[in-house]
Scaffold this motif. Structure first.
Motif, PDB file in Angstrom:
ATOM      1  N   ILE A  12       0.840  -1.199   0.000  1.00 42.50           N
ATOM      2  CA  ILE A  12       0.000   0.000   0.000  1.00 42.50           C
ATOM      3  C   ILE A  12       0.875   1.248   0.000  1.00 42.50           C
ATOM      4  N   ALA A  13       1.953   1.229   0.785  1.00 35.59           N
ATOM      5  CA  ALA A  13       2.868   2.379   0.817  1.00 35.59           C
ATOM      6  C   ALA A  13       3.489   2.613  -0.560  1.00 35.59           C
ATOM      7  N   VAL A  15       2.136   1.722  -3.476  1.00 34.28           N
ATOM      8  CA  VAL A  15       1.062   2.221  -4.342  1.00 34.28           C
ATOM      9  C   VAL A  15       0.795   3.704  -4.043  1.00 34.28           C
ATOM     10  N   CYS A  16       0.826   4.087  -2.771  1.00 34.95           N
ATOM     11  CA  CYS A  16       0.656   5.508  -2.399  1.00 34.95           C
ATOM     12  C   CYS A  16       1.748   6.356  -3.045  1.00 34.95           C
ATOM     13  N   ALA A  17       2.976   5.878  -2.947  1.00 35.56           N
ATOM     14  CA  ALA A  17       4.104   6.633  -3.507  1.00 35.56           C
ATOM     15  C   ALA A  17       3.965   6.773  -5.019  1.00 35.56           C
ATOM     16  N   ILE A  18       3.535   5.722  -5.676  1.00 42.70           N
ATOM     17  CA  ILE A  18       3.353   5.771  -7.130  1.00 42.70           C
ATOM     18  C   ILE A  18       2.181   6.694  -7.478  1.00 42.70           C
ATOM     19  N   ALA A  19       1.065   6.541  -6.764  1.00 44.22           N
ATOM     20  CA  ALA A  19      -0.133   7.331  -7.055  1.00 44.22           C
ATOM     21  C   ALA A  19       0.092   8.818  -6.801  1.00 44.22           C
ATOM     22  N   SER A  20       0.941   9.144  -5.835  1.00 45.55           N
ATOM     23  CA  SER A  20       1.187  10.553  -5.534  1.00 45.55           C
ATOM     24  C   SER A  20       2.299  11.147  -6.396  1.00 45.55           C
ATOM     25  N   GLY A  21       2.905  10.311  -7.226  1.00 46.59           N
ATOM     26  CA  GLY A  21       3.938  10.805  -8.128  1.00 46.59           C
ATOM     27  C   GLY A  21       5.325  10.861  -7.517  1.00 46.59           C
ATOM     28  N   ASN A  22       5.483  10.293  -6.333  1.00 47.63           N
ATOM     29  CA  ASN A  22       6.783  10.301  -5.666  1.00 47.63           C
ATOM     30  C   ASN A  22       7.676   9.149  -6.086  1.00 47.63           C
ATOM     31  N   LEU A  23       7.113   8.198  -6.799  1.00 51.83           N
ATOM     32  CA  LEU A  23       7.862   7.011  -7.208  1.00 51.83           C
ATOM     33  C   LEU A  23       7.312   6.509  -8.542  1.00 51.83           C
ATOM     34  N   LEU A  24       8.198   6.216  -9.465  1.00 47.11           N
ATOM     35  CA  LEU A  24       7.795   5.615 -10.733  1.00 47.11           C
ATOM     36  C   LEU A  24       7.736   4.103 -10.566  1.00 47.11           C
ATOM     37  N   ILE A  25       6.950   3.450 -11.416  1.00 51.86           N
ATOM     38  CA  ILE A  25       6.846   1.994 -11.332  1.00 51.86           C
ATOM     39  C   ILE A  25       8.223   1.357 -11.474  1.00 51.86           C
ATOM     40  N   GLN A  26       9.017   1.823 -12.424  1.00 53.76           N
ATOM     41  CA  GLN A  26      10.359   1.273 -12.635  1.00 53.76           C
ATOM     42  C   GLN A  26      11.225   1.449 -11.382  1.00 53.76           C
ATOM     43  N   GLU A  27      11.131   2.605 -10.752  1.00 53.14           N
ATOM     44  CA  GLU A  27      11.889   2.855  -9.522  1.00 53.14           C
ATOM     45  C   GLU A  27      11.445   1.910  -8.410  1.00 53.14           C
ATOM     46  N   LYS A  36       8.742  -8.218 -12.011  1.00 50.47           N
ATOM     47  CA  LYS A  36       7.801  -7.948 -13.102  1.00 50.47           C
ATOM     48  C   LYS A  36       6.985  -6.683 -12.850  1.00 50.47           C
ATOM     49  N   LYS A  37       6.875  -5.888 -13.902  1.00 52.82           N
ATOM     50  CA  LYS A  37       6.050  -4.682 -13.852  1.00 52.82           C
ATOM     51  C   LYS A  37       4.595  -5.057 -13.578  1.00 52.82           C
ATOM     52  N   SER A  38       4.165  -6.181 -14.100  1.00 50.38           N
ATOM     53  CA  SER A  38       2.775  -6.618 -13.925  1.00 50.38           C
ATOM     54  C   SER A  38       2.439  -6.861 -12.451  1.00 50.38           C
ATOM     55  N   THR A  39       3.448  -7.211 -11.667  1.00 47.42           N
ATOM     56  CA  THR A  39       3.216  -7.410 -10.228  1.00 47.42           C
ATOM     57  C   THR A  39       2.796  -6.093  -9.585  1.00 47.42           C
ATOM     58  N   ILE A  40       3.522  -5.046  -9.879  1.00 51.05           N
ATOM     59  CA  ILE A  40       3.198  -3.737  -9.293  1.00 51.05           C
ATOM     60  C   ILE A  40       1.873  -3.220  -9.848  1.00 51.05           C
ATOM     61  N   ILE A  41       1.630  -3.430 -11.115  1.00 49.53           N
ATOM     62  CA  ILE A  41       0.347  -3.015 -11.711  1.00 49.53           C
ATOM     63  C   ILE A  41      -0.797  -3.755 -11.028  1.00 49.53           C
ATOM     64  N   SER A  42      -0.588  -5.001 -10.712  1.00 53.42           N
ATOM     65  CA  SER A  42      -1.602  -5.782  -9.995  1.00 53.42           C
ATOM     66  C   SER A  42      -1.850  -5.201  -8.605  1.00 53.42           C
ATOM     67  N   TRP A  43      -0.776  -4.772  -7.920  1.00 58.99           N
ATOM     68  CA  TRP A  43      -0.938  -4.124  -6.609  1.00 58.99           C
ATOM     69  C   TRP A  43      -1.744  -2.843  -6.749  1.00 58.99           C
ATOM     70  N   ILE A  44      -1.437  -2.094  -7.791  1.00 56.39           N
ATOM     71  CA  ILE A  44      -2.150  -0.831  -8.015  1.00 56.39           C
ATOM     72  C   ILE A  44      -3.637  -1.106  -8.214  1.00 56.39           C
ATOM     73  N   LYS A  45      -3.954  -2.101  -9.037  1.00 59.25           N
ATOM     74  CA  LYS A  45      -5.357  -2.424  -9.307  1.00 59.25           C
ATOM     75  C   LYS A  45      -6.088  -2.864  -8.043  1.00 59.25           C
ATOM     76  N   GLU A  50      -7.524   1.526  -1.208  1.00 61.50           N
ATOM     77  CA  GLU A  50      -6.973   1.658   0.149  1.00 61.50           C
ATOM     78  C   GLU A  50      -5.873   2.720   0.195  1.00 61.50           C
ATOM     79  N   ALA A  51      -5.060   2.754  -0.847  1.00 61.16           N
ATOM     80  CA  ALA A  51      -3.977   3.738  -0.906  1.00 61.16           C
ATOM     81  C   ALA A  51      -4.553   5.153  -0.947  1.00 61.16           C
ATOM     82  N   ARG A  52      -5.594   5.345  -1.740  1.00 59.33           N
ATOM     83  CA  ARG A  52      -6.222   6.674  -1.818  1.00 59.33           C
ATOM     84  C   ARG A  52      -6.829   7.079  -0.472  1.00 59.33           C
ATOM     85  N   GLU A  53      -7.471   6.117   0.197  1.00 58.22           N
ATOM     86  CA  GLU A  53      -8.043   6.401   1.516  1.00 58.22           C
ATOM     87  C   GLU A  53      -6.931   6.806   2.484  1.00 58.22           C
ATOM     88  N   ARG A  54      -5.834   6.093   2.440  1.00 49.08           N
ATOM     89  CA  ARG A  54      -4.709   6.400   3.322  1.00 49.08           C
ATOM     90  C   ARG A  54      -4.144   7.789   3.017  1.00 49.08           C
TER      91      ARG A  54
END
Length: 113
Positions: A12-13, A15-27, A36-45, A50-54
C-alpha cells in the motif's frame, strides 16, 4: 537477491508513492526488487482504493495539524494582546499618577513664589 514477500502495508505504501507521483513503477521495481512490472500493476489495481483512503487520511491529519497550529498561534496572539493591554493600562495609571505629582509640585512652587 532472493525474492522477499512484501507485506500488504508495504505494498500500500508503494502504491501511495506511485499514485502521488513520488515514485515511478520502474523505480519501485528496482527499490523493492520486484521482477515484473505486472506485479506492481496488480498491486495498483487491487490496493489503489486503500492507498487513496490512506492518502486522504494523511491529508486530513495534516489539515488538522495545520489548524491546530493556527489555533495555537491565535491563542498566543490573544494572550499577548491581553498582556499588552494590561501593560498599557499600567502605563496609563502611572502617567496619571505622574501628572498628579507634577500638578502638586507646580502648586507647591506657585505657593512658594
Amino acid at each position: 537477491m532472493k525474492n522477499k514477500r512484501l507485506s500488504k502495508e508495504s505494498k500500500i505504501a508503494i502504491v501511495c508513492a506511485i499514485a502521488s507521483g513520488n515514485l515511478l513503477i520502474q523505480e519501485a521495481m528496482e527499490k523493492y526488487h520486484v521482477a515484473k512490472k505486472s506485479t506492481i500493476i496488480s498491486w495498483i489495481k487491487t490496493l489503489l482504493t486503500e492507498a487513496r483512503e490512506r492518502m486522504e487520511n494523511a491529508r486530513i491529519d495534516q489539515a488538522v495539524t495545520k489548524r491546530s497550529d493556527l489555533e495555537n498561534i491565535g491563542i498566543r496572539m490573544f494572550e499577548r494582546i491581553e498582556k499588552l493591554e494590561k501593560e498599557r493600562l499600567n502605563y496609563e495609571i502611572e502617567k496619571s499618577s505622574l501628572k498628579e505629582r507634577i500638578s502638586n509640585l507646580e502648586a507647591k512652587l506657585g505657593d512658594e513664589n
